[in-house]
Motif scaffolding. Structure first.
Motif, PDB file in Angstrom:
ATOM      1  N   UNK A  18       0.881  -1.167   0.000  1.00  0.00           N
ATOM      2  CA  UNK A  18       0.000   0.000   0.000  1.00  0.00           C
ATOM      3  C   UNK A  18       0.916   1.213   0.000  1.00  0.00           C
ATOM      4  N   UNK A  19       1.150   1.749  -1.201  1.00  0.00           N
ATOM      5  CA  UNK A  19       2.074   2.863  -1.379  1.00  0.00           C
ATOM      6  C   UNK A  19       1.469   3.882  -2.342  1.00  0.00           C
ATOM      7  N   UNK A  20       2.280   4.838  -2.749  1.00  0.00           N
ATOM      8  CA  UNK A  20       1.805   5.914  -3.608  1.00  0.00           C
ATOM      9  C   UNK A  20       1.071   5.389  -4.844  1.00  0.00           C
ATOM     10  N   UNK A  21       1.599   4.332  -5.450  1.00  0.00           N
ATOM     11  CA  UNK A  21       1.013   3.804  -6.682  1.00  0.00           C
ATOM     12  C   UNK A  21      -0.301   3.062  -6.460  1.00  0.00           C
ATOM     13  N   UNK A  22      -0.476   2.468  -5.295  1.00  0.00           N
ATOM     14  CA  UNK A  22      -1.666   1.630  -5.076  1.00  0.00           C
ATOM     15  C   UNK A  22      -2.765   2.302  -4.249  1.00  0.00           C
ATOM     16  N   UNK A  23      -2.490   3.458  -3.668  1.00  0.00           N
ATOM     17  CA  UNK A  23      -3.514   4.095  -2.837  1.00  0.00           C
ATOM     18  C   UNK A  23      -4.737   4.516  -3.631  1.00  0.00           C
ATOM     19  N   UNK A  24      -4.575   4.705  -4.938  1.00  0.00           N
ATOM     20  CA  UNK A  24      -5.716   5.089  -5.768  1.00  0.00           C
ATOM     21  C   UNK A  24      -6.843   4.063  -5.636  1.00  0.00           C
ATOM     22  N   UNK A  25      -6.496   2.797  -5.513  1.00  0.00           N
ATOM     23  CA  UNK A  25      -7.521   1.751  -5.361  1.00  0.00           C
ATOM     24  C   UNK A  25      -8.276   1.911  -4.046  1.00  0.00           C
ATOM     25  N   UNK A  26      -7.563   2.196  -2.969  1.00  0.00           N
ATOM     26  CA  UNK A  26      -8.221   2.398  -1.666  1.00  0.00           C
ATOM     27  C   UNK A  26      -9.075   3.654  -1.721  1.00  0.00           C
ATOM     28  N   UNK A  27      -8.530   4.717  -2.320  1.00  0.00           N
ATOM     29  CA  UNK A  27      -9.282   5.971  -2.414  1.00  0.00           C
ATOM     30  C   UNK A  27     -10.566   5.803  -3.225  1.00  0.00           C
ATOM     31  N   UNK A  28     -10.482   5.090  -4.351  1.00  0.00           N
ATOM     32  CA  UNK A  28     -11.678   4.870  -5.178  1.00  0.00           C
ATOM     33  C   UNK A  28     -12.700   3.989  -4.466  1.00  0.00           C
ATOM     34  N   UNK A  29     -12.239   2.922  -3.838  1.00  0.00           N
ATOM     35  CA  UNK A  29     -13.157   2.042  -3.094  1.00  0.00           C
ATOM     36  C   UNK A  29     -13.755   2.793  -1.914  1.00  0.00           C
ATOM     37  N   UNK A  30     -12.942   3.624  -1.266  1.00  0.00           N
ATOM     38  CA  UNK A  30     -13.441   4.428  -0.152  1.00  0.00           C
ATOM     39  C   UNK A  30     -14.503   5.418  -0.597  1.00  0.00           C
ATOM     40  N   UNK A  31     -14.277   6.081  -1.730  1.00  0.00           N
ATOM     41  CA  UNK A  31     -15.266   7.034  -2.257  1.00  0.00           C
ATOM     42  C   UNK A  31     -16.571   6.322  -2.583  1.00  0.00           C
ATOM     43  N   UNK A  32     -16.469   5.146  -3.178  1.00  0.00           N
ATOM     44  CA  UNK A  32     -17.681   4.380  -3.494  1.00  0.00           C
ATOM     45  C   UNK A  32     -18.417   3.986  -2.215  1.00  0.00           C
ATOM     46  N   UNK A  33     -17.677   3.583  -1.220  1.00  0.00           N
ATOM     47  CA  UNK A  33     -18.300   3.194   0.048  1.00  0.00           C
ATOM     48  C   UNK A  33     -18.916   4.402   0.742  1.00  0.00           C
ATOM     49  N   UNK A  34     -18.233   5.529   0.721  1.00  0.00           N
ATOM     50  CA  UNK A  34     -18.778   6.739   1.344  1.00  0.00           C
ATOM     51  C   UNK A  34     -20.040   7.218   0.637  1.00  0.00           C
ATOM     52  N   UNK A  35     -20.162   6.933  -0.649  1.00  0.00           N
ATOM     53  CA  UNK A  35     -21.362   7.341  -1.381  1.00  0.00           C
ATOM     54  C   UNK A  35     -22.600   6.578  -0.895  1.00  0.00           C
ATOM     55  N   UNK A  36     -22.398   5.464  -0.205  1.00  0.00           N
ATOM     56  CA  UNK A  36     -23.522   4.700   0.344  1.00  0.00           C
ATOM     57  C   UNK A  36     -24.155   5.428   1.524  1.00  0.00           C
ATOM     58  N   UNK A  37     -23.417   6.341   2.163  1.00  0.00           N
ATOM     59  CA  UNK A  37     -23.964   7.203   3.196  1.00  0.00           C
ATOM     60  C   UNK A  37     -24.045   6.591   4.583  1.00  0.00           C
ATOM     61  N   UNK A  38     -24.616   7.397   5.464  1.00  0.00           N
ATOM     62  CA  UNK A  38     -24.795   6.986   6.867  1.00  0.00           C
ATOM     63  C   UNK A  38     -25.592   5.700   6.939  1.00  0.00           C
ATOM     64  N   UNK A  39     -25.313   4.912   7.931  1.00  0.00           N
ATOM     65  CA  UNK A  39     -26.075   3.702   8.152  1.00  0.00           C
ATOM     66  C   UNK A  39     -25.641   2.523   7.324  1.00  0.00           C
ATOM     67  N   UNK A  40     -24.628   2.704   6.471  1.00  0.00           N
ATOM     68  CA  UNK A  40     -24.185   1.606   5.611  1.00  0.00           C
ATOM     69  C   UNK A  40     -23.280   0.625   6.349  1.00  0.00           C
ATOM     70  N   UNK A  41     -22.927   0.915   7.563  1.00  0.00           N
ATOM     71  CA  UNK A  41     -22.113  -0.001   8.355  1.00  0.00           C
ATOM     72  C   UNK A  41     -20.634   0.307   8.277  1.00  0.00           C
ATOM     73  N   UNK A  42     -19.855  -0.457   9.024  1.00  0.00           N
ATOM     74  CA  UNK A  42     -18.417  -0.218   9.092  1.00  0.00           C
ATOM     75  C   UNK A  42     -17.688  -0.699   7.840  1.00  0.00           C
ATOM     76  N   UNK A  43     -16.457  -0.262   7.723  1.00  0.00           N
ATOM     77  CA  UNK A  43     -15.553  -0.770   6.703  1.00  0.00           C
ATOM     78  C   UNK A  43     -14.414  -1.470   7.443  1.00  0.00           C
ATOM     79  N   UNK A  44     -14.140  -2.707   7.042  1.00  0.00           N
ATOM     80  CA  UNK A  44     -13.031  -3.463   7.598  1.00  0.00           C
ATOM     81  C   UNK A  44     -11.978  -3.579   6.512  1.00  0.00           C
ATOM     82  N   UNK A  45     -10.760  -3.187   6.832  1.00  0.00           N
ATOM     83  CA  UNK A  45      -9.649  -3.338   5.905  1.00  0.00           C
ATOM     84  C   UNK A  45      -8.866  -4.575   6.345  1.00  0.00           C
ATOM     85  N   UNK A  46      -8.911  -5.597   5.512  1.00  0.00           N
ATOM     86  CA  UNK A  46      -8.215  -6.853   5.776  1.00  0.00           C
ATOM     87  C   UNK A  46      -6.767  -6.699   5.320  1.00  0.00           C
TER      88      UNK A  46
END
Length: 138
Positions: A18-46
């Motif tokens: 998880x470095x400069x080149x790969x953080x884009x994947x976390x950022x994109x997945x995070x943005x998609x998850x945040x778009x689900x809004x409140x009440x969507x539950x926790x996020x677990x990073x394995x």
């Protein structure tokens, strides 16, 4: 990175570095998850298959944490490898992130929190191994 939706929350499974080149994947997945809004539950990073995390990776995780907290949701890290756990311990991030031994424990944490009236804090020891601390009020 693989993202799955479980009944109790989303799981982001990290692989490799998880470095400069790969953080884009976390950022994109995070943005998609945040778009689900409140009440969507926790996020677990394995982190079981995470081999390295630099400051860019830490920043990406912190951005996701802040976004989730703004929605009154939680970010939990599971199976953090010793090398990454040591970095978290040295930087104090073990007090910021909710660390758990595995994904199942992280997904169950909300039910455990409700039963206990708070969350347990898990930290990395000097040898980098994670362990639960004595309960503290948060």
């Amino acid at each position: 990175m693989q993202v799955t939706q479980e009944a109790r929350g989303a799981v982001f499974a990290l692989r490799g570095e998880l470095d400069f080149d790969s953080t884009v994947q976390v950022d994109e997945a995070g943005a998609a998850e945040l778009s689900r809004g409140r009440g969507a539950g926790p996020v677990v990073v394995d982190c079981a298959d995470l081999t390295f995390c630099d400051s860019s990776g830490i920043s990406s995780l912190l951005r996701l944490l802040q976004g989730l907290e703004a929605q009154e949701r939680t970010l939990r890290l599971a199976a953090v490898p010793d090398s990454v756990g040591r970095v978290f311990s040295l930087t104090g991030l073990d007090q910021v992130f909710s660390l758990h031994t595995d994904v199942a424990e992280a997904l169950d944490a909300e039910a455990l929190d409700a039963d206990r009236g708070g969350r347990d804090i898990v930290t990395a020891d000097n040898d980098g191994k994670t362990h639960p601390m004595d309960r503290q009020s948060t």
